[in-house]
Design an enzyme around this catalytic site. Structure first.
Site, short mmCIF file in Angstrom:
data_model
loop_
_atom_site.label_atom_id
_atom_site.label_comp_id
_atom_site.label_asym_id
_atom_site.label_seq_id
_atom_site.Cartn_x
_atom_site.Cartn_y
_atom_site.Cartn_z
N HIS A 44 -88.56 -10.46 48.37
CA HIS A 44 -88.71 -11.69 49.29
C HIS A 44 -89.88 -11.63 50.04
CE1 HIS A 44 -83.64 -11.16 49.18
NE2 HIS A 44 -84.44 -12.21 48.07
N HIS A 65 -81.04 -17.00 39.21
CA HIS A 65 -80.10 -16.22 39.17
C HIS A 65 -79.90 -16.04 40.74
CE1 HIS A 65 -81.42 -15.18 35.21
NE2 HIS A 65 -80.44 -14.63 34.96
N SER A 70 -82.23 -15.17 48.17
CA SER A 70 -83.38 -16.05 47.79
C SER A 70 -83.03 -17.49 48.11
CB SER A 70 -84.09 -15.69 46.45
OG SER A 70 -82.76 -15.88 45.54
N GLU A 92 -76.06 -20.34 39.37
CA GLU A 92 -75.25 -19.10 39.35
C GLU A 92 -74.19 -19.03 38.35
OE1 GLU A 92 -73.84 -15.60 39.61
OE2 GLU A 92 -75.60 -15.86 40.68
N ASP A 126 -75.89 -21.06 33.41
CA ASP A 126 -76.50 -19.88 32.96
C ASP A 126 -77.79 -20.22 33.43
OD1 ASP A 126 -77.26 -17.28 31.40
OD2 ASP A 126 -78.50 -19.01 30.17
N GLY A 127 -78.69 -19.25 34.07
CA GLY A 127 -80.05 -19.60 34.39
C GLY A 127 -81.00 -19.92 33.62
N ASP A 145 -84.42 -13.80 38.51
CA ASP A 145 -83.84 -12.62 38.98
C ASP A 145 -82.55 -11.98 38.40
OD1 ASP A 145 -83.67 -10.49 40.84
OD2 ASP A 145 -82.80 -11.56 42.53
#
Length: 285
Positions: free
Chosen positions: A18, A41, A99, A117, A142-143, A168
């Protein structure tokens, strides 16, 4: 390794991730043109450190809690702590921003955020958190697939020349996840070569990452930078001893700003044998 956000919120890896994320956001907003960020993600976006999941691990005590107590003077760390305080003023003293929250906090009205997500429960909470923020679009998908589907980014009449893709993943596939991520990054850079790409990764044993970093250096990006924080020696495959961020197409002087920030994090969060690393896998031209 199953890196579910809620169990590890506010730990040393979150702190590193972060701090770097906010530095990237500040680089994007330094120019007036609108930007786009894809968070592949995203998790639920907001966490309670006194919740059951976070209490089960207690990892925030050696992460954000220790950093708050240290009160570091480094500008990048102060920037991060200011954002955490803003989150807590809005959501309660035991809140911790994921995030998506930090992105929404750091970016501007003209900017756009796509947060992906895959887990339905997490995606539902994420959508509720940002229901009133028109800048944030939540996608229950799905990212990795979103990198191919959503790049290059467009929003109505706006074509975004600048922006960031944050990857991530939970690393459920262990070391195989690195190959999945490299493939996605290669695809993303090919589709949006002017974008910045940031991949978070865990470190258990540093030597196990050599193949991953060679492949990262071979991606057709303008540059590849790694920022790593070890809070203890990387001598055990059974625990996460640190983490890193791979930045493709890093903004100018990010390495200069992050070197003292990582040294300060090492001093604040590290045990005996802690270390930090700022290194170019591929130097900018």
């Amino acid at each position: 390794m199953n890196y579910r956000h809620a169990f590890h919120a506010g730990n040393h890896a979150d702190v590193l991730k972060h701090v770097v994320l906010l530095a990237l956001c500040d680089a994007l907003t330094a120019k007036p043109a609108p930007c786009f960020v894809l968070d592949t993600h995203a998790g639920r976006g907001l966490y309670k450190l006194d919740g059951e999941s976070a209490q089960k691990t207690g990892e925030a005590r050696d992460g954000i809690a220790r950093l708050v107590a240290e009160g570091p003077r480094d500008p990048a760390l102060q920037r991060y702590l200011t954002a955490v305080r803003a989150c807590r003023q809005q959501h309660g003293a035991q809140s911790y921003p994921g995030s998506p929250w930090l992105l929404a906090h750091a970016l501007r009205e003209q900017d756009r955020i796509a947060a992906c997500e895959l887990l339905p429960e997490e995606a539902a909470v994420l959508a509720d958190t940002f229901a009133r923020d028109s800048r944030v679009a939540v996608h229950a998908r799905d990212g990795y697939a979103a990198i191919k589907a959503m790049l290059p980014p467009k929003h109505r009449a706006t074509k975004f020349a600048r922006g960031l893709v944050l990857v991530d993943p939970p690393y459920e596939a262990q070391l195989d996840e690195f190959d999945i991520a490299i493939k996605a990054l290669r695809e993303g850079v090919a589709r949006w070569p002017q974008g910045m790409f940031a991949l978070w990764y865990p470190i258990k044993q540093g030597r196990a990452l050599q193949s991953f970093q060679r492949k990262a250096a071979a991606i057709e990006a303008k540059s590849a930078l790694v920022l790593e924080l070890l809070v203890r020696p990387d001598d055990s495959p059974l625990r996460m001893n640190g983490s890193g961020m791979l930045i493709l197409n890093a903004p100018w002087q990010l390495d200069v700003a992050m070197r003292p920030a990582l040294a300060a994090l090492q001093a604040a969060l590290g045990e005996t044998g802690a270390a930090s690393r700022v290194a170019w896998l591929k130097s900018p031209a």
